[in-house]
Design a protein around this motif. Sequence first.
Motif, PDB file in Angstrom:
ATOM      1  N   GLY A   9      -2.917  -5.753  -0.353  1.00 36.51           N
ATOM      2  CA  GLY A   9      -2.414  -5.879   0.982  1.00 36.51           C
ATOM      3  C   GLY A   9      -2.501  -7.236   1.628  1.00 36.51           C
ATOM      4  O   GLY A   9      -3.298  -8.064   1.311  1.00 36.51           O
ATOM      5  N   ALA A  10      -1.630  -7.447   2.515  1.00 33.85           N
ATOM      6  CA  ALA A  10      -1.612  -8.426   3.601  1.00 33.85           C
ATOM      7  C   ALA A  10      -0.717  -7.711   4.580  1.00 33.85           C
ATOM      8  O   ALA A  10       0.463  -7.909   4.638  1.00 33.85           O
ATOM      9  CB  ALA A  10      -1.029  -9.745   3.178  1.00 33.85           C
ATOM     10  N   SER A 213       2.033  -5.055  -1.696  1.00 29.84           N
ATOM     11  CA  SER A 213       1.048  -6.118  -1.486  1.00 29.84           C
ATOM     12  C   SER A 213       1.219  -6.787  -0.133  1.00 29.84           C
ATOM     13  O   SER A 213       0.261  -7.328   0.423  1.00 29.84           O
ATOM     14  CB  SER A 213       1.162  -7.162  -2.594  1.00 29.84           C
ATOM     15  N   SER A 214       2.424  -6.750   0.406  1.00 30.61           N
ATOM     16  CA  SER A 214       2.653  -7.340   1.733  1.00 30.61           C
ATOM     17  C   SER A 214       3.974  -6.832   2.288  1.00 30.61           C
ATOM     18  O   SER A 214       4.840  -6.373   1.545  1.00 30.61           O
ATOM     19  CB  SER A 214       2.669  -8.873   1.655  1.00 30.61           C
ATOM     20  N   THR A 300      -0.636 -12.679  11.340  1.00 28.75           N
ATOM     21  CA  THR A 300      -0.899 -11.930  10.097  1.00 28.75           C
ATOM     22  C   THR A 300      -2.040 -10.954  10.337  1.00 28.75           C
ATOM     23  O   THR A 300      -2.875 -11.144  11.237  1.00 28.75           O
ATOM     24  CB  THR A 300      -1.286 -12.857   8.928  1.00 28.75           C
ATOM     25  N   THR A 302      -4.177  -7.207   8.335  1.00 25.40           N
ATOM     26  CA  THR A 302      -4.404  -6.356   7.160  1.00 25.40           C
ATOM     27  C   THR A 302      -4.699  -4.943   7.607  1.00 25.40           C
ATOM     28  O   THR A 302      -5.395  -4.732   8.605  1.00 25.40           O
ATOM     29  CB  THR A 302      -5.597  -6.879   6.328  1.00 25.40           C
ATOM     30  N   THR A 303      -4.152  -3.979   6.873  1.00 28.37           N
ATOM     31  CA  THR A 303      -4.541  -2.591   7.095  1.00 28.37           C
ATOM     32  C   THR A 303      -4.951  -2.004   5.750  1.00 28.37           C
ATOM     33  O   THR A 303      -4.402  -2.375   4.702  1.00 28.37           O
ATOM     34  CB  THR A 303      -3.392  -1.777   7.715  1.00 28.37           C
ATOM     35  N   THR A 304      -5.926  -1.153   5.757  1.00 22.72           N
ATOM     36  CA  THR A 304      -6.495  -0.618   4.523  1.00 22.72           C
ATOM     37  C   THR A 304      -6.120   0.841   4.341  1.00 22.72           C
ATOM     38  O   THR A 304      -6.359   1.670   5.223  1.00 22.72           O
ATOM     39  CB  THR A 304      -8.025  -0.753   4.530  1.00 22.72           C
TER      40      THR A 304
END
Length: 312
Positions: A9-10, A213-214, A300, A302-304
Amino acid sequence: MRLKKITAGAVAAAMMATMMCGSAFAADYADGDYTGEIHFLNANGTGAASMCDPIFVHEAEVTLDADSAELTFYVAYPIPAFPDLGTDGTILDVVLTVDGTEYEAESDITTKPEKVFDTTSSLFGITEGESYPTQVVTVDLPRDAVDDLEAGTVSASAYVNSVMNSTQNFFIQVTDLQLVGGGETDADTQDMQITADVEEQISSPSYNVTVPSSVNIGTLSSEKDNAMPYAVDVEADSLNGTVSVTAPATGSLTNGGNTLAFANSFGTQTVSEDTAGSQLSGTISISAEDVAAAAAGNYTGTTTFSITYAAN
């Protein structure tokens, strides 16, 4: 149970990697007496036989114990073409070097055992198949020198006391080690009964979850709400249960000390049947009102995603 999870992720998740290392093991010999084929190679490292190689018997003896490898080899004594030379030994001052440590050899010119030679050399008066008296040379080396002997990397120096009358340098190679007697010490036979169980193999579930990934939402609009759909790929085999994928409903993007809220519609989604490839969908959204109030810049975050498995 074999469970596979991939997330990245991003505006994505976590990245995982594994490394494997292999080990190489040297030849393993039991303690005991061995015979092997020995040759004396040029000191220049080409692997070619030295011109002195024909004066040596090409069968050596190696005795192994817990700590040492005793090497015994034989050289013609005297050299047949020069019977009056080298009366105190065909070779003198024999030294072998292993890993930078020198080991002095012992010489026996008294017993003079007869040995059959397998090489013809007119220079030295040696004929293949003929036997000649020999000088016995013995040296104690470390146990792990066996690998160096097989590789031909044990260096040796010796004063050739006949014809050459000079110190010669070699590499010694001993190959094809064979246990004397083949390891057979008793002709009797005994039976051993063998029993074994084969455990029933129960199919284990495996699954693979791939999060993008993004995602790049691009230039945000302050006039209408912004939305970016995305898909999460799932593969499952022998599942016999449920895979749940969950993402937080909200989060924030940052640009230095500035923040910008986003929403994620994904929620919690499940897969409970085997699939060669299916997609779960979600949307990242940012309101026009929040964009209008935000400072300019690149944001920018991030989420998990959380992936869990529950058996039926």
